[in-house]
Design a protein around this motif. Sequence first.
Motif, PDB file in Angstrom:
ATOM      1  N   THR A 161       0.912  -1.270  -0.040  1.00 20.61           N
ATOM      2  CA  THR A 161       0.332   0.098  -0.332  1.00 20.61           C
ATOM      3  C   THR A 161       0.662   1.121  -0.070  1.00 20.61           C
ATOM      4  O   THR A 161       0.656   2.119  -0.311  1.00 20.61           O
ATOM      5  CB  THR A 161      -0.601   0.086   1.052  1.00 20.61           C
ATOM      6  N   LEU A 223     -11.842  -1.960   0.605  1.00 14.12           N
ATOM      7  CA  LEU A 223     -12.069  -1.074  -0.201  1.00 14.12           C
ATOM      8  C   LEU A 223     -11.391   0.885   0.141  1.00 14.12           C
ATOM      9  O   LEU A 223     -10.028   1.070   0.069  1.00 14.12           O
ATOM     10  CB  LEU A 223     -13.196  -0.603  -1.118  1.00 14.12           C
ATOM     11  N   LEU A 226      -7.714   0.359   0.769  1.00 16.46           N
ATOM     12  CA  LEU A 226      -6.637   0.647  -0.595  1.00 16.46           C
ATOM     13  C   LEU A 226      -7.336   1.992  -0.389  1.00 16.46           C
ATOM     14  O   LEU A 226      -5.805   2.284  -1.051  1.00 16.46           O
ATOM     15  CB  LEU A 226      -7.185  -0.274  -1.587  1.00 16.46           C
ATOM     16  N   VAL A 236      -0.858  -5.826  -0.979  1.00 12.59           N
ATOM     17  CA  VAL A 236      -2.427  -4.536  -1.667  1.00 12.59           C
ATOM     18  C   VAL A 236      -3.089  -6.076  -1.690  1.00 12.59           C
ATOM     19  O   VAL A 236      -4.287  -5.914  -2.000  1.00 12.59           O
ATOM     20  CB  VAL A 236      -1.858  -3.740  -2.807  1.00 12.59           C
ATOM     21  N   TRP A 237      -2.200  -7.073  -2.286  1.00 16.57           N
ATOM     22  CA  TRP A 237      -3.333  -7.967  -2.784  1.00 16.57           C
ATOM     23  C   TRP A 237      -4.818  -7.991  -1.756  1.00 16.57           C
ATOM     24  O   TRP A 237      -5.110  -9.302  -1.664  1.00 16.57           O
ATOM     25  CB  TRP A 237      -2.651  -9.008  -3.051  1.00 16.57           C
ATOM     26  N   LEU A 240      -6.900  -6.208  -1.437  1.00 20.29           N
ATOM     27  CA  LEU A 240      -7.921  -6.346  -3.203  1.00 20.29           C
ATOM     28  C   LEU A 240      -8.705  -7.196  -2.547  1.00 20.29           C
ATOM     29  O   LEU A 240      -9.775  -7.122  -3.049  1.00 20.29           O
ATOM     30  CB  LEU A 240      -6.779  -6.062  -3.750  1.00 20.29           C
ATOM     31  N   THR A 241      -8.368  -8.381  -2.541  1.00 17.38           N
ATOM     32  CA  THR A 241      -9.013  -9.845  -2.736  1.00 17.38           C
ATOM     33  C   THR A 241     -10.583  -9.407  -1.054  1.00 17.38           C
ATOM     34  O   THR A 241     -11.641 -10.113  -2.164  1.00 17.38           O
ATOM     35  CB  THR A 241      -8.187 -10.274  -2.099  1.00 17.38           C
ATOM     36  N   TRP A 244     -12.657  -7.026  -3.859  1.00 14.36           N
ATOM     37  CA  TRP A 244     -13.484  -8.134  -5.070  1.00 14.36           C
ATOM     38  C   TRP A 244     -13.953  -9.290  -4.411  1.00 14.36           C
ATOM     39  O   TRP A 244     -15.465  -8.801  -5.259  1.00 14.36           O
ATOM     40  CB  TRP A 244     -12.053  -8.927  -5.571  1.00 14.36           C
ATOM     41  N   GLY A 294     -13.533  -0.207  -7.518  1.00 14.38           N
ATOM     42  CA  GLY A 294     -12.829  -0.692  -7.634  1.00 14.38           C
ATOM     43  C   GLY A 294     -11.884  -1.137  -9.248  1.00 14.38           C
ATOM     44  O   GLY A 294     -11.075  -1.063  -8.904  1.00 14.38           O
ATOM     45  N   LEU A 298      -8.340  -0.013  -9.523  1.00 13.08           N
ATOM     46  CA  LEU A 298      -7.116  -0.908 -10.212  1.00 13.08           C
ATOM     47  C   LEU A 298      -6.365   0.129 -12.276  1.00 13.08           C
ATOM     48  O   LEU A 298      -5.681  -0.048 -12.357  1.00 13.08           O
ATOM     49  CB  LEU A 298      -7.759  -2.642 -10.701  1.00 13.08           C
ATOM     50  N   THR A 301      -3.350   2.380 -10.395  1.00 13.76           N
ATOM     51  CA  THR A 301      -2.924   2.058 -10.139  1.00 13.76           C
ATOM     52  C   THR A 301      -1.598   1.342 -11.122  1.00 13.76           C
ATOM     53  O   THR A 301      -0.009   1.089 -11.096  1.00 13.76           O
ATOM     54  CB  THR A 301      -3.376   0.943  -8.859  1.00 13.76           C
TER      55      THR A 301
END
Length: 321
Positions: A161, A223, A226, A236-237, A240-241, A244, A294, A298, A301
């Motif tokens: 991040t 969110l 992020l 970040v994942w 983000l997961t 998502w 989101g 993406l 980013t």
Amino acid sequence: MNPTRFRLAVCYATIAACVPYLTLKIAWLAGSTVGWNDLEAAKDSTLYVGNAITMGMDAIAVVVALAFTYPWGRRIPAWIVAAPIWIATGLLAPIVLGVPFGVLLQFLSGQAQQSGQGGEGLQGWVYAVVYTGFTLQGLGLLTAFVFYARDRWGRLFRLRTADLPNGPGLAIQRFLTLGAIAPAAVYASVHLYWAFGGESETVTQHTVDAVWGLLSLAGVAGLLALVRRAKRPGPVWIPLTAAWTGAGATFAWSFYMGLVTLAKPAAFDTHTSAAEAMTMVCGVFAGLIMAVAGTLFLRETMGGRARATGQIASPMASSTP
């Protein structure tokens, strides 16, 4: 690069998990009443449309599993891949997370199994076959997608991040995220109320309601992490997961249940209360708002310049990897 044996095994196990559901749907569309208690309900014309749509969705899952495994899948435009797996994640994640645990709790509680008595005229074994298949599909598709995403967007998995760019789109991302909080909170609150005895009839349904509510909250929390750049930066994942999966589950199930309610086939008890209707509407709006936020995150980013890692090429911005 040829896929590894493990990835091939995951792909074809996922396809095999789709076969029972596809077989049932084909049989029903051909006029069979296998698995039905209520033979008249099985012939309702509205069900033919629903069966055709859901059969098509499961067939798409087969194609997606293949695309995630073989090299030709990386040449497909990103949005064509992302849209169906986002919906699939939303539909399957609550089943994978909620149904096995719920069935176990229901068994341990000594509650009589009611999965075959849900007012839909179906025999109990149909539920067992369908939801076992859905669980295996979910595990297989999500595993295949992780491999695919690491191949195509591997740099995203290495981002932290603290590396995220503060681009011109950050303000609108924050605005949309804040806008998703209210409908997501309503959606989550109602499902959590049902989870603790408000509406649900079985322990399994209580568990799934709890998962729906928690996933919606996880989507917003992901969110927020992020777009607000957590003070303790991490990969970040992870947020983000959460974003998502939470956005997908909130939108996909709300939209699906809305379609079922509007269709009102005679085989289903579709009496919908005001609370249920409000929950579905809130879920659709919350999921869509989170999805837009989101997507903007993406695009910016992956197309921007991260502070710590330098220029990051944007595989999301083109049709090729």
